[in-house]
Design a protein around this motif. Structure first.
Motif, PDB file in Angstrom:
ATOM      1  N   ALA B 154       0.788  -1.224   0.059  1.00 45.07           N
ATOM      2  CA  ALA B 154      -0.142   0.069   0.016  1.00 45.07           C
ATOM      3  C   ALA B 154       0.856   1.268  -0.008  1.00 45.07           C
ATOM      4  CB  ALA B 154      -0.897  -0.048   1.224  1.00 45.07           C
ATOM      5  N   TYR B 155       1.701   1.079   0.492  1.00 42.48           N
ATOM      6  CA  TYR B 155       2.927   2.365   0.848  1.00 42.48           C
ATOM      7  C   TYR B 155       3.541   2.524  -0.618  1.00 42.48           C
ATOM      8  CZ  TYR B 155       7.061   5.337   1.910  1.00 42.48           C
ATOM      9  OH  TYR B 155       7.790   6.437   1.817  1.00 42.48           O
ATOM     10  N   GLN B 156       3.883   1.451  -1.359  1.00 43.63           N
ATOM     11  CA  GLN B 156       4.488   1.514  -2.719  1.00 43.63           C
ATOM     12  C   GLN B 156       3.421   2.165  -3.635  1.00 43.63           C
ATOM     13  OE1 GLN B 156       5.654  -2.367  -3.833  1.00 43.63           O
ATOM     14  NE2 GLN B 156       7.396  -2.341  -2.599  1.00 43.63           N
ATOM     15  N   ASP B 157       2.144   1.782  -3.404  1.00 47.10           N
ATOM     16  CA  ASP B 157       1.224   2.482  -4.356  1.00 47.10           C
ATOM     17  C   ASP B 157       0.815   3.898  -4.188  1.00 47.10           C
ATOM     18  OD1 ASP B 157       0.958   0.040  -5.440  1.00 47.10           O
ATOM     19  OD2 ASP B 157      -0.738  -0.923  -4.363  1.00 47.10           O
ATOM     20  N   SER B 158       0.809   4.334  -2.678  1.00 49.67           N
ATOM     21  CA  SER B 158       0.052   5.191  -2.463  1.00 49.67           C
ATOM     22  C   SER B 158       1.332   6.459  -1.896  1.00 49.67           C
ATOM     23  CB  SER B 158      -0.849   5.141  -1.511  1.00 49.67           C
ATOM     24  OG  SER B 158      -0.174   5.192  -0.220  1.00 49.67           O
ATOM     25  N   GLU B 159       2.263   6.073  -1.376  1.00 51.09           N
ATOM     26  CA  GLU B 159       3.542   6.634  -0.594  1.00 51.09           C
ATOM     27  C   GLU B 159       2.829   7.691   0.333  1.00 51.09           C
ATOM     28  OE1 GLU B 159       5.767   9.014  -3.627  1.00 51.09           O
ATOM     29  OE2 GLU B 159       6.618   7.249  -4.570  1.00 51.09           O
ATOM     30  N   ASN B 160       1.731   6.949   1.071  1.00 54.77           N
ATOM     31  CA  ASN B 160       1.392   7.709   2.325  1.00 54.77           C
ATOM     32  C   ASN B 160       2.173   7.328   3.210  1.00 54.77           C
ATOM     33  OD1 ASN B 160       0.028   8.360   4.521  1.00 54.77           O
ATOM     34  ND2 ASN B 160      -1.950   7.383   4.097  1.00 54.77           N
ATOM     35  N   SER B 161       3.292   7.966   3.924  1.00 51.95           N
ATOM     36  CA  SER B 161       4.142   8.119   4.988  1.00 51.95           C
ATOM     37  C   SER B 161       3.515   7.390   6.374  1.00 51.95           C
ATOM     38  CB  SER B 161       5.048   9.073   5.001  1.00 51.95           C
ATOM     39  OG  SER B 161       4.230  10.238   5.419  1.00 51.95           O
ATOM     40  N   GLU B 162       2.333   7.761   6.514  1.00 48.05           N
ATOM     41  CA  GLU B 162       1.762   7.162   7.753  1.00 48.05           C
ATOM     42  C   GLU B 162       1.718   5.748   7.650  1.00 48.05           C
ATOM     43  OE1 GLU B 162      -2.195   8.892   8.581  1.00 48.05           O
ATOM     44  OE2 GLU B 162      -1.407  10.865   8.554  1.00 48.05           O
ATOM     45  N   LEU B 163       1.679   4.894   6.458  1.00 51.55           N
ATOM     46  CA  LEU B 163       1.706   3.494   6.443  1.00 51.55           C
ATOM     47  C   LEU B 163       2.924   2.945   7.051  1.00 51.55           C
ATOM     48  CD1 LEU B 163       0.038   3.175   3.193  1.00 51.55           C
ATOM     49  CD2 LEU B 163      -1.111   3.183   5.359  1.00 51.55           C
ATOM     50  N   LEU B 164       4.027   3.703   7.114  1.00 47.90           N
ATOM     51  CA  LEU B 164       5.479   3.227   7.570  1.00 47.90           C
ATOM     52  C   LEU B 164       5.195   3.142   9.010  1.00 47.90           C
ATOM     53  CD1 LEU B 164       7.729   5.765   5.586  1.00 47.90           C
ATOM     54  CD2 LEU B 164       7.713   3.373   5.249  1.00 47.90           C
ATOM     55  N   PHE B 165       4.240   4.027   9.584  1.00 46.02           N
ATOM     56  CA  PHE B 165       4.142   4.014  10.875  1.00 46.02           C
ATOM     57  C   PHE B 165       3.797   2.642  11.600  1.00 46.02           C
ATOM     58  CE2 PHE B 165       1.252   5.113  14.570  1.00 46.02           C
ATOM     59  CZ  PHE B 165       1.972   5.479  15.489  1.00 46.02           C
ATOM     60  N   TYR B 166       2.478   2.168  10.660  1.00 45.80           N
ATOM     61  CA  TYR B 166       1.738   0.947  11.003  1.00 45.80           C
ATOM     62  C   TYR B 166       2.696  -0.082  10.851  1.00 45.80           C
ATOM     63  CZ  TYR B 166      -2.207   4.029  11.631  1.00 45.80           C
ATOM     64  OH  TYR B 166      -3.077   4.975  12.202  1.00 45.80           O
ATOM     65  N   GLU B 167       3.457  -0.338   9.804  1.00 50.69           N
ATOM     66  CA  GLU B 167       4.246  -1.291   9.296  1.00 50.69           C
ATOM     67  C   GLU B 167       5.155  -1.497  10.454  1.00 50.69           C
ATOM     68  OE1 GLU B 167       6.482  -0.888   5.661  1.00 50.69           O
ATOM     69  OE2 GLU B 167       7.621  -2.658   6.243  1.00 50.69           O
ATOM     70  N   ALA B 168       6.017  -0.445  11.084  1.00 47.52           N
ATOM     71  CA  ALA B 168       6.845  -0.369  12.018  1.00 47.52           C
ATOM     72  C   ALA B 168       6.298  -1.012  13.233  1.00 47.52           C
ATOM     73  CB  ALA B 168       7.677   1.104  12.306  1.00 47.52           C
ATOM     74  N   ASN B 169       4.861  -0.554  13.683  1.00 48.46           N
ATOM     75  CA  ASN B 169       4.366  -1.088  14.891  1.00 48.46           C
ATOM     76  C   ASN B 169       4.114  -2.568  14.706  1.00 48.46           C
ATOM     77  OD1 ASN B 169       2.821   0.365  17.215  1.00 48.46           O
ATOM     78  ND2 ASN B 169       2.968   2.013  15.466  1.00 48.46           N
ATOM     79  N   SER B 170       3.836  -2.989  13.534  1.00 51.53           N
ATOM     80  CA  SER B 170       3.745  -4.554  13.351  1.00 51.53           C
ATOM     81  C   SER B 170       4.845  -5.177  13.497  1.00 51.53           C
ATOM     82  CB  SER B 170       3.093  -4.612  11.894  1.00 51.53           C
ATOM     83  OG  SER B 170       1.901  -4.021  11.448  1.00 51.53           O
ATOM     84  N   LEU B 171       6.048  -4.737  13.108  1.00 51.92           N
ATOM     85  CA  LEU B 171       7.255  -5.336  13.492  1.00 51.92           C
ATOM     86  C   LEU B 171       7.488  -5.463  14.721  1.00 51.92           C
ATOM     87  CD1 LEU B 171       9.325  -3.513  10.510  1.00 51.92           C
ATOM     88  CD2 LEU B 171       8.979  -6.031  10.783  1.00 51.92           C
ATOM     89  N   LEU B 172       7.121  -4.358  15.288  1.00 53.41           N
ATOM     90  CA  LEU B 172       7.481  -4.070  16.857  1.00 53.41           C
ATOM     91  C   LEU B 172       6.719  -5.209  17.588  1.00 53.41           C
ATOM     92  CD1 LEU B 172       9.408  -2.536  18.738  1.00 53.41           C
ATOM     93  CD2 LEU B 172       7.375  -0.960  18.999  1.00 53.41           C
ATOM     94  N   ALA B 173       5.442  -5.283  17.086  1.00 54.08           N
ATOM     95  CA  ALA B 173       4.396  -6.324  17.806  1.00 54.08           C
ATOM     96  C   ALA B 173       5.082  -7.593  17.557  1.00 54.08           C
ATOM     97  CB  ALA B 173       3.159  -6.092  17.186  1.00 54.08           C
ATOM     98  N   LEU B 174       5.757  -7.940  16.490  1.00 52.92           N
ATOM     99  CA  LEU B 174       6.321  -9.330  16.255  1.00 52.92           C
ATOM    100  C   LEU B 174       7.686  -9.349  16.801  1.00 52.92           C
ATOM    101  CD1 LEU B 174       5.550  -9.833  12.386  1.00 52.92           C
ATOM    102  CD2 LEU B 174       4.454 -10.927  14.299  1.00 52.92           C
ATOM    103  N   GLY B 175       8.094  -8.490  17.528  1.00 55.68           N
ATOM    104  CA  GLY B 175       9.312  -8.816  18.319  1.00 55.68           C
ATOM    105  C   GLY B 175      10.611  -8.547  17.291  1.00 55.68           C
TER     106      GLY B 175
END
Lengths: 183, 242
Positions: B154-175
């Protein structure tokens, strides 16, 4: 049988399941001591019995059972204890009289779970690669036998058409994983 | 009746006598129907096995709680001994404790919870099959692995930088702390509504990986910013690690 216990098992009400599990745990260990079952084994048996009664709840087998939940659970436990005793006896001799220890609970036989075939093991491997929501969708549809309408209500989907499209997408993903496995 | 409905009714055991007959005829005469049904039967068996395994895990987790309680009761008598030993230990390691008197693991688990979706409300409908919507569905269902893939796309398609925040949150949740840190850092290079919030999560990721100075720096940045999100928590966490 206590319907709310059956519902808890069917609907994965983890809070109530934990309470039920705890309520009969120690009594079951005490019960299996009468058969000279060591505590470690009796806990395994208790969990197996719990798993079996849940399967019966899901498949609808408990619908017409008139005995209490506990009697049924211990009846299954008794069956599994006998199996364990047979297993011990293949290693050393045991007292056959042990089979007659407790007449309070009538033995309830359960089917031994069949091992997965090689193909099914492989399918399980790919199934586990699906996202949690797809795994849940396929489990509800095929194992639990829920209709699309029921799944929509249970999982909060807009309508049955959404469930249908989500299900077909999950199956497509699964088939693609089989055709083109992730490296 | 469509084959799909027939199959659905077969698995929910709701076929009428006539439908059963229709089902059986199709199964015997139509090879592709048979193949599909056999496949779904295998899915049924496999999902049952997996469901049982999950339930077994659930029961085992109860047991581990019981064994902890059991340990607690049997070790009651050595409590005074432990207390005495602890006092001696505290006296001898006073200086050390002054600087390292917090537990990163505990602090992280106390303060961390993945950010709520404040960007795009989820729409569960056939008309909204976008990657972004699906990404947030996976995220809300804690299916973080899937969410990461979809947020990336979705980030590649839209370049909406807020999506980086959620991707990072997902990574953090996975440890996956290392990649979470670099993703939050990437997000901080952008300026959007969530930029300052990344300081909070980055601080937690640094704390978890024992990079205390960097954690303090991020908390200070958040506290000094205009962002109100987690400000009180940031102040109390900073006090604890200073």
């Amino acid at each position: 049988m206590e319907q709310h216990f059956v519902d808890a098992l069917k609907n994965d009400d983890t809070k109530l399941i934990k309470v039920i599990y705890g309520d009969y745990r120690n009594e079951f260990i005490f019960f299996s001591k009468k058969y000279n079952i060591p505590e470690a084994d009796s806990l395994d048996i208790y969990q197996e019995a719990f798993l079996a009664i849940r399967k019966h709840a899901i498949s609808g087998k408990l619908k017409d059972v008139s005995s209490s939940f506990k009697t049924y659970l211990f009846g299954i436990g008794k069956h599994l204890i006998y199996n364990k005793l047979k297993e011990y006896s293949s290693k050393q001799s045991y007292d056959l009289l042990l089979h007659k220890v407790d007449a309070d609970y009538e033995e309830i036989t359960v089917d031994a779970s069949e091992k997965l075939t090689k193909e099914q093991e492989l399918l399980r491997h790919y199934f586990k690669q699906l996202g949690k929501s797809c795994q849940q969708m396929l489990t509800l549809s095929f194992y639990r036998g829920l209709t699309n309408d029921e799944i929509a209500t249970l999982e909060g989907y807009e309508n049955e058409a959404v469930v249908r499209s989500q299900k077909s997408r999950c199956l497509k993903t699964l088939k693609n994983l089989i055709k083109n496995p992730l490296k | 009746m469509t084959n799909e409905t027939l199959i659905e009714k077969y698995f929910s055991k709701r076929l009428t006598t006539d439908e059963s007959l229709e089902f059986q005829t199709l199964y015997d005469t139509n090879p592709s129907f048979k193949q599909e049904v056999d496949f779904l039967k295998a899915v049924k068996t496999v999902s049952e096995t997996e469901d049982d395994a999950q339930f077994k895990k659930q029961l085992e987790s109860y047991e581990s709680e019981y064994s902890k309680q059991h340990k607690k009761t049997i070790t009651k008598w050595i409590k005074p001994l432990i207390t005495a030993a602890a006092i001696v230990l505290i006296v001898f390691s006073f200086n050390y404790l002054m600087t390292e008197s917090f537990d990163e693991e505990k602090l992280f688990s106390t303060y961390f919870e993945p950010s709520k979706n404040v960007t795009s409300p989820i729409v569960r409908s056939t008309d909204n099959e976008t990657t972004l919507n699906n990404a947030f569905i996976s995220y809300s269902e804690a299916d973080y692995k899937q969410a990461i893939l979809l947020f990336k796309k979705a980030y590649q398609d839209s370049e909406n930088s807020e999506l980086l925040f959620y991707e990072a949150n997902s990574l953090l949740a996975l440890g996956d702390y290392k990649n979470a840190i670099s993703k939050f850092e990437e997000h901080l290079k952008h300026s959007d509504l969530l930029t300052n919030r990344s300081h909070w999560y980055l601080a937690l990721a640094y704390l978890k990986t024992k990079q205390h100075d960097k954690a303090k720096q991020e908390l200070t940045l958040l506290i000094n910013s205009s962002e109100t999100f987690k400000k009180d928590d940031a102040i109390s966490l900073l006090k604890k690690i200073e």
